[in-house]
Design a protein around this motif. Structure first.
Motif, mmCIF file in Angstrom:
data_model
loop_
_atom_site.group_PDB
_atom_site.id
_atom_site.type_symbol
_atom_site.label_atom_id
_atom_site.label_comp_id
_atom_site.label_asym_id
_atom_site.label_seq_id
_atom_site.Cartn_x
_atom_site.Cartn_y
_atom_site.Cartn_z
ATOM 1 N N UNK A 10 -4.279 49.723 -23.150
ATOM 2 C CA UNK A 10 -3.677 48.741 -24.055
ATOM 3 C C UNK A 10 -3.879 47.321 -23.534
ATOM 4 N N UNK A 11 -4.327 46.438 -24.394
ATOM 5 C CA UNK A 11 -4.493 45.029 -24.059
ATOM 6 C C UNK A 11 -3.651 44.197 -25.020
ATOM 7 N N UNK A 12 -2.771 43.350 -24.502
ATOM 8 C CA UNK A 12 -1.963 42.518 -25.405
ATOM 9 C C UNK A 12 -2.857 41.549 -26.172
ATOM 10 N N UNK A 13 -2.387 41.164 -27.333
ATOM 11 C CA UNK A 13 -3.124 40.185 -28.124
ATOM 12 C C UNK A 13 -3.225 38.880 -27.342
ATOM 13 N N UNK A 14 -4.416 38.309 -27.354
ATOM 14 C CA UNK A 14 -4.666 37.119 -26.542
ATOM 15 C C UNK A 14 -5.082 35.954 -27.444
ATOM 16 N N UNK A 15 -4.968 34.758 -26.915
ATOM 17 C CA UNK A 15 -5.521 33.579 -27.571
ATOM 18 C C UNK A 15 -6.322 32.789 -26.528
ATOM 19 N N UNK A 16 -7.207 31.982 -26.990
ATOM 20 C CA UNK A 16 -8.057 31.185 -26.113
ATOM 21 C C UNK A 16 -7.644 29.726 -26.188
ATOM 22 N N UNK A 17 -7.476 29.111 -25.037
ATOM 23 C CA UNK A 17 -7.209 27.668 -24.981
ATOM 24 C C UNK A 17 -8.255 26.995 -24.098
ATOM 25 N N UNK A 20 -9.852 20.430 -19.769
ATOM 26 C CA UNK A 20 -11.006 19.707 -19.215
ATOM 27 C C UNK A 20 -11.811 20.538 -18.224
ATOM 28 N N UNK A 21 -11.250 21.660 -17.769
ATOM 29 C CA UNK A 21 -11.947 22.511 -16.808
ATOM 30 C C UNK A 21 -12.623 23.703 -17.468
ATOM 31 N N UNK A 22 -12.361 23.912 -18.759
ATOM 32 C CA UNK A 22 -12.996 25.033 -19.419
ATOM 33 C C UNK A 22 -12.027 25.822 -20.270
ATOM 34 N N UNK A 23 -12.432 27.047 -20.621
ATOM 35 C CA UNK A 23 -11.630 27.899 -21.480
ATOM 36 C C UNK A 23 -10.983 29.019 -20.678
ATOM 37 N N UNK A 24 -9.758 29.432 -21.160
ATOM 38 C CA UNK A 24 -9.077 30.583 -20.566
ATOM 39 C C UNK A 24 -8.352 31.341 -21.671
ATOM 40 N N UNK A 25 -8.164 32.611 -21.427
ATOM 41 C CA UNK A 25 -7.371 33.423 -22.332
ATOM 42 C C UNK A 25 -5.972 33.596 -21.750
ATOM 43 N N UNK A 34 -2.587 26.601 -21.238
ATOM 44 C CA UNK A 34 -3.615 26.830 -20.238
ATOM 45 C C UNK A 34 -3.306 26.163 -18.899
ATOM 46 N N UNK A 35 -2.718 24.967 -18.930
ATOM 47 C CA UNK A 35 -2.427 24.308 -17.658
ATOM 48 C C UNK A 35 -1.299 25.029 -16.913
ATOM 49 N N UNK A 36 -0.331 25.551 -17.656
ATOM 50 C CA UNK A 36 0.715 26.356 -17.022
ATOM 51 C C UNK A 36 0.118 27.628 -16.433
ATOM 52 N N UNK A 37 -0.814 28.250 -17.174
ATOM 53 C CA UNK A 37 -1.468 29.461 -16.672
ATOM 54 C C UNK A 37 -2.167 29.184 -15.346
ATOM 55 N N UNK A 38 -2.881 28.096 -15.257
ATOM 56 C CA UNK A 38 -3.570 27.767 -14.006
ATOM 57 C C UNK A 38 -2.555 27.564 -12.870
ATOM 58 N N UNK A 39 -1.427 26.926 -13.181
ATOM 59 C CA UNK A 39 -0.411 26.707 -12.152
ATOM 60 C C UNK A 39 0.193 28.023 -11.687
ATOM 61 N N UNK A 40 0.403 28.947 -12.614
ATOM 62 C CA UNK A 40 0.946 30.257 -12.238
ATOM 63 C C UNK A 40 0.010 30.966 -11.262
ATOM 64 N N UNK A 134 -2.977 25.501 -31.455
ATOM 65 C CA UNK A 134 -3.727 24.575 -32.308
ATOM 66 C C UNK A 134 -3.341 23.140 -31.962
ATOM 67 N N UNK A 135 -3.833 22.676 -30.849
ATOM 68 C CA UNK A 135 -3.407 21.373 -30.338
ATOM 69 C C UNK A 135 -4.028 20.206 -31.089
ATOM 70 N N UNK A 136 -4.885 20.501 -32.105
ATOM 71 C CA UNK A 136 -5.337 19.424 -32.971
ATOM 72 C C UNK A 136 -4.176 18.909 -33.823
#
Length: 474
Positions: A10-17, A20-25, A34-40, A134-136
């Motif tokens: 099982x894989x939880x539903x993901x989103x992509x953000x 300036x350093x690239x993309x992460x799920x 994404x910036x919080x994810x990198x800090x974690x 949707x940060x636009x």
């Protein structure tokens, strides 16, 4: 009924953000970005997460900024309203598990700051009928963080968080402890006990006055803490990155301060020099020092309580602290002064936090002190620890203390220090000789003075009147 086995695929539903350093799920359900994810990932250090009142402080700042910036035409009104609604929801208890960055993190608190911005942006997107990420439409940096920087938001959050913690936790606890001690002072006012200096017998004192003195000590500490906390009401908010106010509206800092004043019920104002307010950690050091000072006397009072309760057969046992739990895994019937012991431990921790704050405060360079996350946690945690400790001590110890009047009286009557009252009548050297003879022979001071004809019975009774000797001057 047997639970179905978890699906290992099982894989939880993901989103992509993208940043300036690239993309992460990241999990689609997450409100952080994404910036919080990198800090974690970078700061899996202590497992300690931001204190709730510190999160509250940041939310109030973001709410004030959103309102002020919309009023000043800097961000769209609908986005401002969504940010404010998101902040209010979280302040009411929603999404508290989304603030996930370790206390020990990026310098200045950028990671925690972006955690705030991302959670508010994503919840605002939902409120506006859009999708998280949707940060636009709503951007953590361009909208939630408009006119702000970590460098002015974080020191402001420490100030607001400190003021909230003092008002919610420490001041009420101090008031409760003062009231409990004062009540016991009145209850025990007529009881005379032997004073002790250097842990040796001294002239008699009133047990009630011991409690009244402790109440006054705490009252004085409350006043000192309030004095140092006054500096927390001057904010560097609006200074932006370096204190120059770059990318802020000229009226923003004044409007934001007025809003924060309304939010917390205290007068908040912009600092006279924003750069100074952002660079110097002196207000936090001052408050921390006043907390350390309280902690030091907290140790003294808790140790006094333990000494006066020591025994029951081989110690002072002039008072009885309420037993709240069994005291030994091997000795039946033993009860320990656990609330006083806990108080000392907390006070030692607060002293350690103060030392760390002092070291962190001097470690700033030029326009920024990068050690602010440590200062934030240690200062606010110290306030809350002391508040929770004093509250528990008041409820589970101070309010239930009883006196042992006969034990107090026996010690006071048997103290050789009573000879001090004879000095004006028979002289210091003769009084010292009487005390020495009493100790060697076991005869009482009264008996020896009578036998040697130094004073008659009426004079002795007048001089060695314990109630009179222990009365404080008017």
């Amino acid at each position: 009924m047997t639970e179905p086995a978890a699906d290992p695929d099982f894989q939880p539903e993901m989103r992509t953000e993208k940043d300036s350093m690239g993309e992460r799920q990241l999990p689609a359900a997450a409100y952080y970005g994404i910036q919080t994810l990198r800090a974690m990932e970078n700061f899996a250090i202590s497992g300690l997460k931001p204190l709730p009142v510190y999160v509250d402080a940041g939310l109030l700042i973001k709410k004030a900024a959103a309102i002020a910036n919309a009023e000043l035409g800097c961000i769209p009104t609908d986005i401002s309203q969504a940010i404010v609604q998101a902040a209010d929801e979280i302040l009411a208890g929603a999404l508290r598990d989304q603030f996930v960055v370790d206390v020990y993190q990026a310098g200045a608190g950028t990671s925690h700051h972006m955690n705030l911005n991302e959670v508010l942006a994503n919840r605002a997107l939902e409120i506006l009928g859009d999708q998280k990420g949707n940060y636009q439409r709503v951007n953590p940096n361009d909208h939630v963080n408009y006119g702000q920087s970590t460098n002015d938001v974080i020191p402001t959050a420490i100030r607001i968080g400190g003021l909230l913690a003092l008002g919610q936790t420490l001041y009420p606890a101090l008031d409760s402890a003062i009231a409990a001690l004062t009540a016991k002072a009145d209850e025990f006012q007529s009881i005379v006990r032997s004073g002790r200096t250097h842990l040796q017998d001294a002239v008699p004192v009133r047990l009630g006055e011991n409690f009244r003195a402790w109440a006054q000590i705490l009252r004085d500490h409350r006043r000192r803490i309030e004095t140092t906390a006054a500096d927390l009401t001057e904010l560097g908010l609006g200074g932006s990155a370096t204190g120059t106010g770059l990318n802020t509206h000229p009226q923003y800092r004044h409007r934001a301060a007025a809003l924060l004043s309304d939010f917390i019920g205290q007068t908040i104002r912009p600092a006279p020099h924003l750069m100074a307010a952002m660079q110097s950690m002196a207000p936090f050091v001052a408050v921390s020092s006043s907390l350390r000072n309280l902690a030091q006397d907290g140790v003294k009072i808790s140790h006094d309580l333990r000494l006066l309760d020591s025994g029951p057969k081989t110690g002072f046992k002039e008072i009885q602290l309420p037993p709240v739990q069994p005291g030994s895994s091997i000795m039946p019937g033993k009860y320990n002064p656990v609330m006083a012991e806990m108080t000392s431990m907390v006070c030692f921790q607060v002293m350690g936090y103060d030392q760390a704050i002092a070291l962190a405060a001097q470690a700033g360079q030029l326009e920024l002190n990068v050690m602010m996350p440590l200062i934030a946690y240690n200062l606010i945690h110290s306030i809350e620890l002391l508040g929770q400790t004093l509250s528990a001590l008041s409820q589970r110890c101070l309010a239930g203390i009883t006196a042992r009047p006969q034990r107090c009286q026996d010690y006071a009557e048997g103290s050789l220090a009573l000879v001090t009252a004879l000095n004006p009548k028979i002289g210091y050297l003769k009084a010292a000789a009487i005390a020495k003879e009493s100790l060697e022979t076991g005869k009482s001071l009264r008996q020896l003075v009578l036998e040697q004809g130094l004073l008659d019975q009426a004079e002795i009774e007048a001089v060695l009147d314990l109630a009179k000797m222990s009365r404080l001057p008017e």
